[in-house]
Design a protein around this motif. Structure first.
Motif, PDB file in Angstrom:
ATOM      1  N   PRO A   1      -8.156 -11.363  -4.424  1.00  0.00           N
ATOM      2  CA  PRO A   1      -9.277 -10.602  -4.968  1.00  0.00           C
ATOM      3  C   PRO A   1      -9.092 -10.280  -6.451  1.00  0.00           C
ATOM      4  N   TRP A   2     -10.190  -9.920  -7.111  1.00  0.00           N
ATOM      5  CA  TRP A   2     -10.185  -9.594  -8.533  1.00  0.00           C
ATOM      6  C   TRP A   2      -9.120  -8.554  -8.851  1.00  0.00           C
ATOM      7  N   ALA A   3      -8.976  -7.544  -8.022  1.00  0.00           N
ATOM      8  CA  ALA A   3      -8.033  -6.448  -8.276  1.00  0.00           C
ATOM      9  C   ALA A   3      -6.581  -6.920  -8.324  1.00  0.00           C
ATOM     10  N   GLU A   4      -6.282  -8.070  -7.751  1.00  0.00           N
ATOM     11  CA  GLU A   4      -4.908  -8.583  -7.729  1.00  0.00           C
ATOM     12  C   GLU A   4      -4.631  -9.609  -8.824  1.00  0.00           C
TER      13      GLU A   4
ATOM     14  N   SER B   1     -16.020  -8.833 -14.375  1.00  0.00           N
ATOM     15  CA  SER B   1     -16.132  -7.435 -13.952  1.00  0.00           C
ATOM     16  C   SER B   1     -15.935  -7.390 -12.446  1.00  0.00           C
ATOM     17  N   PRO B   2     -15.512  -6.239 -11.903  1.00  0.00           N
ATOM     18  CA  PRO B   2     -15.307  -6.167 -10.447  1.00  0.00           C
ATOM     19  C   PRO B   2     -16.573  -6.531  -9.661  1.00  0.00           C
TER      20      PRO B   2
ATOM     21  N   GLN C   1      -8.329 -10.536 -15.282  1.00  0.00           N
ATOM     22  CA  GLN C   1      -9.381  -9.615 -14.857  1.00  0.00           C
ATOM     23  C   GLN C   1     -10.404  -9.408 -15.965  1.00  0.00           C
TER      24      GLN C   1
ATOM     25  N   ASP D   1      -3.966  -8.628 -15.505  1.00  0.00           N
ATOM     26  CA  ASP D   1      -4.911  -7.838 -16.302  1.00  0.00           C
ATOM     27  C   ASP D   1      -5.779  -8.692 -17.223  1.00  0.00           C
TER      28      ASP D   1
ATOM     29  N   GLU E   1     -17.469 -10.365  -8.466  1.00  0.00           N
ATOM     30  CA  GLU E   1     -16.731 -11.039  -7.400  1.00  0.00           C
ATOM     31  C   GLU E   1     -17.627 -11.272  -6.181  1.00  0.00           C
TER      32      GLU E   1
END
Length: 85
Positions: free
Chosen positions: A52-55, A65-66, A61, A58, A69
């Motif tokens: 996922p984006w959060a993983e 943007s979140p 990312q 930086d 996804e």
């Protein structure tokens, strides 16, 4: 090239693998070129990732943007069979 060929699609398959293999210089070049793209240019940046984006790292990312996804769940064999039937 994307600016001259717009509308354009920039596709990065498996962003995590590309990011790891690219090295700092190539990553910086990509980030720099993308930051210089005018906001009204019809350019779609499309990437796939097994995480996922959060993983993502930086800097990776920062490409998205979140809310950008889209999660695509794995299909079962039966679902694939039905789709292609």
């Amino acid at each position: 090239e994307a600016c001259r060929a717009a509308p354009a699609l920039l596709y990065l398959p498996d962003l995590t693998l590309w990011w790891a293999a690219a090295g700092p210089s190539l990553r910086a070049t990509l980030l720099s070129l993308l930051s210089a793209v005018p906001p009204d240019l019809p350019l779609l940046l499309l990437a796939t990732s097994p995480v996922p984006w959060a993983e993502l790292e930086d800097q990776a990312q920062d490409l998205f943007s979140p809310g950008d996804e889209i999660k695509v769940p794995a299909q079962t064999q039966e679902e694939r069979r039905q789709f292609f039937a």
